[in-house]
Design an enzyme around this catalytic site. Structure first.
Site, PDB file in Angstrom:
ATOM      1  N   ASP A  41       8.179 -27.154 -35.914  1.00  0.00           N
ATOM      2  CA  ASP A  41       7.604 -28.455 -35.556  1.00  0.00           C
ATOM      3  C   ASP A  41       6.900 -28.295 -34.213  1.00  0.00           C
ATOM      4  O   ASP A  41       7.535 -27.953 -33.209  1.00  0.00           O
ATOM      5  CB  ASP A  41       8.716 -29.508 -35.473  1.00  0.00           C
ATOM      6  CG  ASP A  41       8.175 -30.909 -35.273  1.00  0.00           C
ATOM      7  OD1 ASP A  41       7.212 -31.289 -35.979  1.00  0.00           O
ATOM      8  OD2 ASP A  41       8.694 -31.633 -34.404  1.00  0.00           O
ATOM      9  N   GLU A  59       7.542 -27.273 -27.588  1.00  0.00           N
ATOM     10  CA  GLU A  59       7.174 -28.445 -26.780  1.00  0.00           C
ATOM     11  C   GLU A  59       6.706 -27.977 -25.397  1.00  0.00           C
ATOM     12  O   GLU A  59       7.306 -27.082 -24.810  1.00  0.00           O
ATOM     13  CB  GLU A  59       8.382 -29.401 -26.678  1.00  0.00           C
ATOM     14  CG  GLU A  59       8.260 -30.513 -25.678  1.00  0.00           C
ATOM     15  CD  GLU A  59       7.023 -31.392 -25.849  1.00  0.00           C
ATOM     16  OE1 GLU A  59       6.708 -31.815 -26.971  1.00  0.00           O
ATOM     17  OE2 GLU A  59       6.345 -31.645 -24.829  1.00  0.00           O
ATOM     18  N   ASN A  95       2.923 -23.961 -24.364  1.00  0.00           N
ATOM     19  CA  ASN A  95       1.773 -24.364 -25.170  1.00  0.00           C
ATOM     20  C   ASN A  95       1.845 -23.611 -26.497  1.00  0.00           C
ATOM     21  O   ASN A  95       1.763 -22.384 -26.523  1.00  0.00           O
ATOM     22  CB  ASN A  95       0.490 -24.020 -24.408  1.00  0.00           C
ATOM     23  CG  ASN A  95      -0.759 -24.352 -25.210  1.00  0.00           C
ATOM     24  OD1 ASN A  95      -0.688 -24.708 -26.383  1.00  0.00           O
ATOM     25  ND2 ASN A  95      -1.904 -24.212 -24.582  1.00  0.00           N
ATOM     26  N   ASP A 149      -0.838 -35.397 -29.481  1.00  0.00           N
ATOM     27  CA  ASP A 149      -1.564 -36.167 -28.468  1.00  0.00           C
ATOM     28  C   ASP A 149      -3.026 -36.296 -28.903  1.00  0.00           C
ATOM     29  O   ASP A 149      -3.655 -35.298 -29.253  1.00  0.00           O
ATOM     30  CB  ASP A 149      -1.492 -35.449 -27.113  1.00  0.00           C
ATOM     31  CG  ASP A 149      -0.089 -35.493 -26.527  1.00  0.00           C
ATOM     32  OD1 ASP A 149       0.682 -36.399 -26.898  1.00  0.00           O
ATOM     33  OD2 ASP A 149       0.232 -34.627 -25.684  1.00  0.00           O
ATOM     34  N   LYS A 177     -10.903 -38.867 -25.106  1.00  0.00           N
ATOM     35  CA  LYS A 177     -12.228 -38.606 -24.514  1.00  0.00           C
ATOM     36  C   LYS A 177     -12.805 -37.316 -25.079  1.00  0.00           C
ATOM     37  O   LYS A 177     -12.094 -36.305 -25.171  1.00  0.00           O
ATOM     38  CB  LYS A 177     -12.108 -38.460 -22.999  1.00  0.00           C
ATOM     39  CG  LYS A 177     -11.772 -39.747 -22.299  1.00  0.00           C
ATOM     40  CD  LYS A 177     -11.813 -39.535 -20.801  1.00  0.00           C
ATOM     41  CE  LYS A 177     -11.331 -40.788 -20.106  1.00  0.00           C
ATOM     42  NZ  LYS A 177     -10.733 -40.543 -18.823  1.00  0.00           N
ATOM     43  N   ASP A 192      -1.078 -41.738 -36.261  1.00  0.00           N
ATOM     44  CA  ASP A 192      -1.504 -43.129 -36.451  1.00  0.00           C
ATOM     45  C   ASP A 192      -2.892 -43.353 -35.860  1.00  0.00           C
ATOM     46  O   ASP A 192      -3.343 -44.485 -35.756  1.00  0.00           O
ATOM     47  CB  ASP A 192      -0.479 -44.103 -35.836  1.00  0.00           C
ATOM     48  CG  ASP A 192      -0.117 -43.745 -34.420  1.00  0.00           C
ATOM     49  OD1 ASP A 192      -0.869 -44.092 -33.498  1.00  0.00           O
ATOM     50  OD2 ASP A 192       0.928 -43.079 -34.240  1.00  0.00           O
TER      51      ASP A 192
HETATM   52  C1  LIG Z   1       2.733 -38.076 -29.050  1.00  0.00           C
HETATM   53  S1  LIG Z   1       4.006 -36.900 -28.851  1.00  0.00           S
HETATM   54  C2  LIG Z   1       4.725 -36.880 -30.499  1.00  0.00           C
HETATM   55  C3  LIG Z   1       6.149 -36.425 -30.470  1.00  0.00           C
HETATM   56  C4  LIG Z   1       6.822 -36.262 -31.836  1.00  0.00           C
HETATM   57  N1  LIG Z   1       6.198 -35.209 -32.615  1.00  0.00           N
HETATM   58  C5  LIG Z   1       6.863 -37.530 -32.626  1.00  0.00           C
HETATM   59  O1  LIG Z   1       6.240 -37.598 -33.698  1.00  0.00           O
HETATM   60  O2  LIG Z   1       7.542 -38.479 -32.179  1.00  0.00           O
HETATM   61  C6  LIG Z   1       3.161 -35.330 -28.797  1.00  0.00           C
HETATM   62  C7  LIG Z   1       3.996 -34.230 -28.197  1.00  0.00           C
HETATM   63  O3  LIG Z   1       3.296 -32.999 -28.264  1.00  0.00           O
HETATM   64  C8  LIG Z   1       3.494 -32.273 -27.047  1.00  0.00           C
HETATM   65  N2  LIG Z   1       2.371 -31.331 -26.923  1.00  0.00           N
HETATM   66  C9  LIG Z   1       1.085 -31.647 -26.673  1.00  0.00           C
HETATM   67  N3  LIG Z   1       0.322 -30.535 -26.647  1.00  0.00           N
HETATM   68  C10 LIG Z   1       1.152 -29.487 -26.897  1.00  0.00           C
HETATM   69  C11 LIG Z   1       0.963 -28.076 -27.000  1.00  0.00           C
HETATM   70  N4  LIG Z   1      -0.253 -27.525 -26.839  1.00  0.00           N
HETATM   71  N5  LIG Z   1       2.028 -27.300 -27.266  1.00  0.00           N
HETATM   72  C12 LIG Z   1       3.272 -27.852 -27.418  1.00  0.00           C
HETATM   73  N6  LIG Z   1       3.515 -29.183 -27.331  1.00  0.00           N
HETATM   74  C13 LIG Z   1       2.469 -29.991 -27.082  1.00  0.00           C
HETATM   75  C14 LIG Z   1       3.513 -33.379 -26.006  1.00  0.00           C
HETATM   76  O4  LIG Z   1       4.108 -32.983 -24.794  1.00  0.00           O
HETATM   77  C15 LIG Z   1       4.321 -34.454 -26.727  1.00  0.00           C
HETATM   78  O5  LIG Z   1       5.704 -34.309 -26.518  1.00  0.00           O
END
Ligand SMILES: C[S@@+](CC[C@H](N)C(=O)[O-])C[C@H]1O[C@@H](n2cnc3c(N)ncnc32)[C@H](O)[C@@H]1O
Length: 217
Positions: free
Chosen positions: A43, A68, A95, A121, A125, A157
């Site tokens: 995940d 994460e 990352n 995320d 922009k 969403d």
């Molecule tokens: C909007 S949250 C969604 C969290 C979860 N998957 C959910 O559905 O509730 C997106 C998550 O992805 C992480 N994230 C963003 N870019 C990432 C990357 N390049 N590698 C690992 N995690 C990342 C963010 O820190 C954040 O915790």
């Protein structure tokens, strides 16, 4: 130190920051899990990992890895795994793009059956699109490493983000869409259709949820 603290507390972290160039040591599957031969699900962007804790506790014959980028969340999740003595769940900080591109993580793909990108995320922009997790180069890395028949699940969403992710994945000729109607969830990493935190929020707030499943051909 202060910079690190800011990175941990902020909701959005810039994945392209040089802070994420170095990746942590990735242990072997037998160090990560009680039984390393189980099917493996990954995940990406798992936040605090609640979804994965729910999955791991319900489906004890699957192994789960969460990646994460917010370090504090991963530290806390690792402590929880230890305290609860959970043997089929492992968290990696960093990352996801850099981690899966690193030679030391290649073995993960041997048992990997599926990957989920749940509510990534959106980076609205245009100048920030390059921070989105799904990128053509990243898809190439994944598609070269994944076994045939492995699955990718996307969910969001944000319609515009969904269209962007769908067109990026569909442009990679190694993936084909699976119709949700024909998909047997009982054999998947999530047979009981457990929801992520963001998904629960979207349902309560009656937001549309866009999702798709792809298979490596
Ligand atoms: C909007 S949250 C969604 C969290 C979860 N998957 C959910 O559905 O509730 C997106 C998550 O992805 C992480 N994230 C963003 N870019 C990432 C990357 N390049 N590698 C690992 N995690 C990342 C963010 O820190 C954040 O915790």
């Amino acid at each position: 130190m202060i910079n690190k603290l800011i990175i941990d507390m902020r909701q959005h972290v810039n994945p392209l920051s040089k802070n994420f160039k170095d990746i942590e040591r990735i242990p072997s599957l037998s160090e990560m899990f009680g039984n390393s031969t189980f099917n493996l699900h990954l995940d990406i962007g798992c936040a605090a990992g609640e979804f994965l804790f729910d999955l791991a506790l319900e489906n004890t014959n699957w192994n789960y890895i969460g990646i994460e980028i917010r370090e504090r969340l991963v530290k806390n999740a690792k402590i929880k795994v230890q305290e609860r003595e959970i043997k089929n769940l492992y968290f990696i900080f960093g990352n996801a793009n850099n981690i899966l591109n690193d030679v030391q993580s290649k073995f993960i793909f041997e048992n990997l059956k599926s990957i989920s990108f749940n509510f990534p995320d959106p980076w609205f922009k245009k100048k920030h699109y390059k921070r989105r997790i799904i990128q053509p180069d990243f898809l190439n890395i994944i598609s070269n490493a994944l076994q045939i028949g492995s699955l990718i699940f996307i969910k969001t969403d944000v319609k515009e983000l969904f269209e962007y992710m769908d067109s990026t994945i569909s442009s990679n000729l190694n993936f084909q869409t699976i119709d949700k109607k024909d998909f047997n969830y009982y054999e998947s990493f999530n047979p009981n259709l457990i929801k992520t935190n963001r998904e629960k929020y979207a349902i309560v707030n009656q937001l549309n949820i866009y999702e798709k499943i792809y298979i490596k051909i």
